[in-house]
Design an enzyme around this catalytic site. Structure first.
Site, PDB file in Angstrom:
ATOM      1  N   ARG A 136     -70.373 -73.005 -57.131  1.00  0.00           N
ATOM      2  CA  ARG A 136     -69.572 -74.126 -57.646  1.00  0.00           C
ATOM      3  C   ARG A 136     -70.391 -75.381 -57.928  1.00  0.00           C
ATOM      4  O   ARG A 136     -70.259 -75.996 -58.993  1.00  0.00           O
ATOM      5  CB  ARG A 136     -68.459 -74.517 -56.652  1.00  0.00           C
ATOM      6  N   THR A 137     -71.211 -75.791 -56.979  1.00  0.00           N
ATOM      7  CA  THR A 137     -71.861 -77.098 -57.132  1.00  0.00           C
ATOM      8  C   THR A 137     -72.817 -77.074 -58.320  1.00  0.00           C
ATOM      9  O   THR A 137     -72.745 -77.925 -59.205  1.00  0.00           O
ATOM     10  CB  THR A 137     -72.589 -77.478 -55.827  1.00  0.00           C
ATOM     11  N   ARG A 172     -80.078 -79.464 -53.969  1.00  0.00           N
ATOM     12  CA  ARG A 172     -79.567 -78.871 -52.717  1.00  0.00           C
ATOM     13  C   ARG A 172     -80.765 -78.303 -51.978  1.00  0.00           C
ATOM     14  O   ARG A 172     -81.606 -77.620 -52.568  1.00  0.00           O
ATOM     15  CB  ARG A 172     -78.554 -77.763 -53.003  1.00  0.00           C
ATOM     16  N   HIS A 182     -72.516 -83.499 -47.916  1.00  0.00           N
ATOM     17  CA  HIS A 182     -72.277 -82.933 -49.253  1.00  0.00           C
ATOM     18  C   HIS A 182     -71.378 -83.947 -49.976  1.00  0.00           C
ATOM     19  O   HIS A 182     -70.183 -83.726 -50.161  1.00  0.00           O
ATOM     20  CB  HIS A 182     -71.597 -81.574 -49.094  1.00  0.00           C
ATOM     21  N   LYS A 218     -95.718 -71.236 -54.291  1.00  0.00           N
ATOM     22  CA  LYS A 218     -97.188 -71.300 -54.126  1.00  0.00           C
ATOM     23  C   LYS A 218     -97.592 -72.335 -53.093  1.00  0.00           C
ATOM     24  O   LYS A 218     -98.773 -72.617 -52.926  1.00  0.00           O
ATOM     25  CB  LYS A 218     -97.839 -71.675 -55.469  1.00  0.00           C
TER      26      LYS A 218
HETATM   27  N1   CP Z   1     -68.393 -75.962 -52.261  1.00  0.00           N
HETATM   28  C1   CP Z   1     -69.668 -75.590 -52.498  1.00  0.00           C
HETATM   29  O1   CP Z   1     -70.614 -76.317 -52.206  1.00  0.00           O
HETATM   30  O2   CP Z   1     -69.786 -74.350 -53.078  1.00  0.00           O
HETATM   31  P1   CP Z   1     -71.157 -73.692 -53.527  1.00  0.00           P
HETATM   32  O3   CP Z   1     -71.953 -73.425 -52.263  1.00  0.00           O
HETATM   33  O4   CP Z   1     -70.768 -72.441 -54.259  1.00  0.00           O
HETATM   34  O5   CP Z   1     -71.886 -74.680 -54.384  1.00  0.00           O
END
Ligand code: CP
Length: 302
Positions: free
Chosen positions: A51-52, A101, A129, A80
């Site tokens: 999703r993100t 991320r 998040h 590397k």
């Molecule tokens: N909600 C969320 O962060 O989903 P993903 O891990 O799929 O990005």
């Protein structure tokens, strides 16, 4: 918000959250606008995501911008031995904004300190998040008509669930009452509870999910974060602690909505998906509009 990084939900004020949500409403009405056509956004995902990453990329594409990046760090020069600092400084040369991320708590803050373009934290370990938080606020406001004075239950892995941490901190700005349902081993960290205490708000802790269902406006389910456990046996003990099904929602408030940041593993039975209370797939769609709003604000085009 122009040129600022978003690392922690605390980096923005209550007024700024509301501004983002208001801009997101405009994008919901008209998501395709060519306002990022001269911008390049980098998405660097050192941890898996559906999703993100894809909602950020969809958001950029729908606004006419370009996306570069990787979804698997093993295809980059990290493999590397390149450092995070060198990776960020290099990618900052190629882009106007970096969405990252990373599994390490604090990595996004570090990246924001070495980058000369803004960093958006798309999840740093078990810490925060913040963009999920903004889309959750959007989903709550859209379904409840307000953010203030709500009763909100967070269920599941409150220790490692970074979405919960960001949400609780943000919602302390809105006079909410918090209901925390978790196994004893996965309670909300004291550092997050401190934000509630500082605002003199009420919170209650439970181990039994059924206790909160008649009371709350929002039931925010979360996955037990298997990847954060050092001992797999500890995960096995708690992995199916809460499984919401259709029958359990009998007697809930008429306005109740079930949210989940997704992915789900077992926390919500599929028999809930067609109920009017189920909102988690719409919640994921709202992520596109909110991320459009956030990037437009940071890039100074809204
Ligand atoms: N909600 C969320 O962060 O989903 P993903 O891990 O799929 O990005």
């Amino acid at each position: 918000m122009k040129n600022r990084s978003l690392v922690s939900i605390n980096d923005f004020s209550k007024e700024e959250y509301i501004k983002i949500l208001d801009i997101a409403e405009e994008f919901e009405k008209q998501p395709k606008q060519k306002i990022l056509d001269s911008y390049v956004v980098a998405t660097l995902f050192f941890e898996p995501s559906t999703r993100t990453r894809l909602s950020f990329e969809s958001a950029v594409n729908q606004l006419g911008g370009s996306v570069i990046g990787f979804s698997d760090a093993s295809s980059s020069s990290v493999k590397k031995g390149e450092s995070l600092k060198d990776t960020i400084k290099t990618v900052a040369n190629y882009s106007d904004l970096i969405v990252m991320r990373h599994p390490l708590e604090g990595s996004a803050r570090f990246a924001s300190e070495v980058s000369n373009v803004p960093i958006i934290n798309a999840g740093d370990g078990a810490n925060q998040h913040p963009t999920q938080c903004l889309l959750d606020l959007y989903s709550i406001r859209k379904t409840q008509g307000k953010l203030d004075d709500l009763h909100i239950a967070f269920v599941g892995d409150l220790k490692y669930g970074r979405t919960v941490h960001s949400n609780v901190i943000a919602l302390t700005n809105f006079n909410c009452t918090f209901h925390f349902v978790s196994p004893t081993e996965l309670k909300l960290p004291s550092a997050v509870k401190r934000h509630i205490k500082d605002k003199n708000l009420k919170y209650y802790q439970y181990t039994d999910l059924s206790e909160v269902i008649p009371t709350v406006d929002i039931l925010y389910m979360t996955r037990i974060q298997r990847e954060r456990f050092s001992d797999p046996m500890d995960y096995e003990k708690v992995k199916n602690s809460y499984i919401l099904n259709k029958e359990m929602l009998n007697g809930c408030k008429d306005n109740l909505k079930v949210l989940h940041p997704l992915p789900r593993v077992n926390e919500i039975n599929e028999d809930v998906d067609d109920m009017k209370e189920a909102y988690y797939f719409q919640q994921a769609l709202n992520g596109v509009y909110v991320r459009q709003a956030l990037m437009a604000a940071i890039l100074g085009v809204k």
